[in-house]
Motif scaffolding. Structure first.
Motif, mmCIF file in Angstrom:
data_model
loop_
_atom_site.group_PDB
_atom_site.id
_atom_site.type_symbol
_atom_site.label_atom_id
_atom_site.label_comp_id
_atom_site.label_asym_id
_atom_site.label_seq_id
_atom_site.Cartn_x
_atom_site.Cartn_y
_atom_site.Cartn_z
ATOM 1 N N ALA A 202 0.830 -1.214 0.000
ATOM 2 C CA ALA A 202 0.000 0.000 0.000
ATOM 3 C C ALA A 202 0.860 1.258 0.000
ATOM 4 C CB ALA A 202 -0.915 -0.015 1.217
ATOM 5 N N GLU A 203 1.943 1.216 0.747
ATOM 6 C CA GLU A 203 2.819 2.384 0.875
ATOM 7 C C GLU A 203 3.454 2.760 -0.465
ATOM 8 O OE1 GLU A 203 4.514 5.520 2.351
ATOM 9 O OE2 GLU A 203 3.036 4.343 3.439
ATOM 10 N N GLU A 204 3.769 1.747 -1.273
ATOM 11 C CA GLU A 204 4.446 1.990 -2.566
ATOM 12 C C GLU A 204 3.475 2.149 -3.731
ATOM 13 O OE1 GLU A 204 7.782 2.338 -3.035
ATOM 14 O OE2 GLU A 204 7.838 2.321 -0.841
ATOM 15 N N LEU A 205 2.201 1.821 -3.521
ATOM 16 C CA LEU A 205 1.233 1.775 -4.617
ATOM 17 C C LEU A 205 0.935 3.170 -5.184
ATOM 18 C CD1 LEU A 205 -0.884 0.016 -6.195
ATOM 19 C CD2 LEU A 205 -2.493 0.523 -4.334
ATOM 20 N N LEU A 206 1.047 3.293 -6.508
ATOM 21 C CA LEU A 206 0.679 4.562 -7.151
ATOM 22 C C LEU A 206 -0.820 4.550 -7.412
ATOM 23 C CD1 LEU A 206 3.497 5.135 -9.818
ATOM 24 C CD2 LEU A 206 3.247 6.211 -7.573
ATOM 25 N N ILE A 207 -1.506 5.580 -6.918
ATOM 26 C CA ILE A 207 -2.950 5.721 -7.147
ATOM 27 C C ILE A 207 -3.160 7.047 -7.879
ATOM 28 C CG2 ILE A 207 -5.254 5.664 -6.124
ATOM 29 C CD1 ILE A 207 -4.034 4.412 -3.595
ATOM 30 N N LEU A 208 -3.539 6.940 -9.155
ATOM 31 C CA LEU A 208 -3.732 8.123 -10.001
ATOM 32 C C LEU A 208 -5.187 8.576 -9.925
ATOM 33 C CD1 LEU A 208 -1.877 6.892 -13.253
ATOM 34 C CD2 LEU A 208 -0.902 7.763 -11.105
ATOM 35 N N TYR A 209 -5.396 9.866 -10.124
ATOM 36 C CA TYR A 209 -6.766 10.370 -10.230
ATOM 37 C C TYR A 209 -7.048 10.710 -11.695
ATOM 38 C CZ TYR A 209 -10.782 13.307 -10.397
ATOM 39 O OH TYR A 209 -12.003 13.805 -10.768
ATOM 40 N N GLY A 210 -8.246 10.397 -12.162
ATOM 41 C CA GLY A 210 -8.638 10.772 -13.521
ATOM 42 C C GLY A 210 -10.055 11.282 -13.539
ATOM 43 N N ASP A 226 -2.689 11.226 -0.923
ATOM 44 C CA ASP A 226 -2.796 9.892 -1.536
ATOM 45 C C ASP A 226 -3.023 9.942 -3.042
ATOM 46 O OD1 ASP A 226 -2.459 7.940 0.649
ATOM 47 O OD2 ASP A 226 -4.095 9.098 1.534
ATOM 48 N N ILE A 227 -2.888 11.121 -3.645
ATOM 49 C CA ILE A 227 -3.019 11.227 -5.110
ATOM 50 C C ILE A 227 -1.602 11.314 -5.690
ATOM 51 C CG2 ILE A 227 -3.979 12.547 -7.033
ATOM 52 C CD1 ILE A 227 -6.268 13.400 -5.258
ATOM 53 N N ASP A 228 -1.230 10.264 -6.404
ATOM 54 C CA ASP A 228 0.162 10.125 -6.846
ATOM 55 C C ASP A 228 0.363 10.479 -8.310
ATOM 56 O OD1 ASP A 228 0.776 9.005 -4.280
ATOM 57 O OD2 ASP A 228 -0.176 7.154 -4.970
ATOM 58 N N GLY A 229 -0.644 11.090 -8.916
ATOM 59 C CA GLY A 229 -0.508 11.456 -10.324
ATOM 60 C C GLY A 229 -1.866 11.438 -10.976
ATOM 61 N N GLY A 230 -1.870 11.504 -12.309
ATOM 62 C CA GLY A 230 -3.145 11.611 -13.000
ATOM 63 C C GLY A 230 -3.238 10.735 -14.229
ATOM 64 N N LEU A 231 -4.466 10.360 -14.558
ATOM 65 C CA LEU A 231 -4.768 9.702 -15.832
ATOM 66 C C LEU A 231 -5.618 10.723 -16.589
ATOM 67 C CD1 LEU A 231 -4.620 7.239 -17.667
ATOM 68 C CD2 LEU A 231 -6.503 6.218 -16.413
ATOM 69 N N ILE A 232 -5.022 11.262 -17.642
ATOM 70 C CA ILE A 232 -5.549 12.474 -18.255
ATOM 71 C C ILE A 232 -6.150 12.163 -19.617
ATOM 72 C CG2 ILE A 232 -4.970 14.877 -18.840
ATOM 73 C CD1 ILE A 232 -4.160 13.976 -15.931
ATOM 74 N N GLY A 233 -7.411 12.512 -19.810
ATOM 75 C CA GLY A 233 -8.060 12.293 -21.094
ATOM 76 C C GLY A 233 -7.884 13.497 -21.998
ATOM 77 N N GLY A 234 -8.939 14.300 -22.137
ATOM 78 C CA GLY A 234 -8.965 15.418 -23.077
ATOM 79 C C GLY A 234 -7.731 16.310 -23.032
ATOM 80 N N ALA A 235 -7.269 16.621 -21.829
ATOM 81 C CA ALA A 235 -6.141 17.558 -21.711
ATOM 82 C C ALA A 235 -4.821 16.953 -22.193
ATOM 83 C CB ALA A 235 -6.009 18.038 -20.269
#
Ligand SMILES: O=C(CO)COP(=O)(O)O
Length: 250
Positions: A202-210, A226-235
């Motif tokens: 859990a500590e190492e898991l990347l959880i992206l927001y999209g 706890d947001i480690d990055g993004g999954l980006i559509g249109g942008a």
């Protein structure tokens, strides 16, 4: 220490004439100074072009889907080994558009995660609730069900070779972003659900927001713990906008 990751999901967009300048700009922008890991996921037919544009660069590439089968009589499908052959590092699995428009079930999604890992691709497992489910206050149950369908098949340790993306369906392509607090709440739930089985995974898991991440809202979203990055559509189809998001993540 988790290194932020920003992934562009082009969905069914792009043509050769515009892909190349987009890829070149992303490559140059990332190499000019982005601390986050960056990847793009073009449609299957452009993966070879992405590979030649991005080879040797700081930008990785991946696919938006894959077959759960390894090879054989599956007309129209693309095998995990083919994606690996084209140098893909990532593959998006269980995107809500695949679940809702193409009938992908939790169990099929689990099979695809297994197939991806079998070909040494890192699956980006998408989870998220519909507007109706949010209004019924069952977000937590929905996300846990989607996660458990995969965890039960692969085991928690295999999650160390996967990425999770939380994408509330009501925020995808709608311009209606989850607030940083709403997103953080679900990301925190996901991490603690995994931590109940393995705190180190859990500590190492990347959880992206999209879901409607743009240049002007990325900093707030991506600064949540706890947001480690993004999954980006249109942008992700606009180099300047995408690079702004990448910089916000790094
Ligand atoms: O579905 C998404 C990424 O996979 C999000 O799409 P948008 O950024 O266009 O809302």
């Amino acid at each position: 220490m988790r290194k932020p990751l920003v992934v562009g999901n082009w969905k069914m967009n792009g043509l050769r004439a515009t892909n190349r300048p987009l890829l070149d700009s992303v490559r140059e922008g990332v190499e000019a100074g982005v601390a986050a890991e960056v990847a793009v996921c073009p449609p299957f037919v452009y993966l070879a072009d992405a590979a030649s544009a991005l080879q040797g660069s700081a930008v990785s590439w991946g696919a938006q889907n894959l077959s759960q089968h390894e090879a054989g009589a599956y007309t129209g499908e693309v095998a995990p080994s083919m994606l690996r052959d084209l140098g893909c590092r990532f593959v998006i699995v269980g995107h809500s558009e695949r679940r809702t428009l193409y009938g992908e079930t939790d169990s099929l999604v689990a099979e695809k995660v297994i197939a991806a890992q079998g070909a040494e691709l890192t699956p980006i497992l998408c989870v998220g609730e519909s507007l109706e489910e949010r209004e019924q206050d069952v977000t937590e149950q929905v996300v846990k069900r989607q996660l458990d369908a995969v965890l039960e098949r692969i085991g928690v340790s295999a999650l160390s070779k996967a990425v999770i993306a939380y994408e509330p369906i009501w925020a995808i392509g709608t311009g209606r972003t989850a607030t940083p607090e709403q997103a953080q709440e679900v990301h925190g739930l996901i991490r603690s659900h995994v931590a109940a089985q393995s705190s180190s995974v859990a500590e190492e898991l990347l959880i992206l927001y999209g879901g409607s991440v743009k240049g002007n809202n990325a900093t707030q979203l991506l600064s949540m713990p706890d947001i480690d990055g993004g999954l980006i559509g249109g942008a992700s189809l606009n180099a300047e906008e995408f690079l702004t998001i990448c910089q916000a993540a790094g």
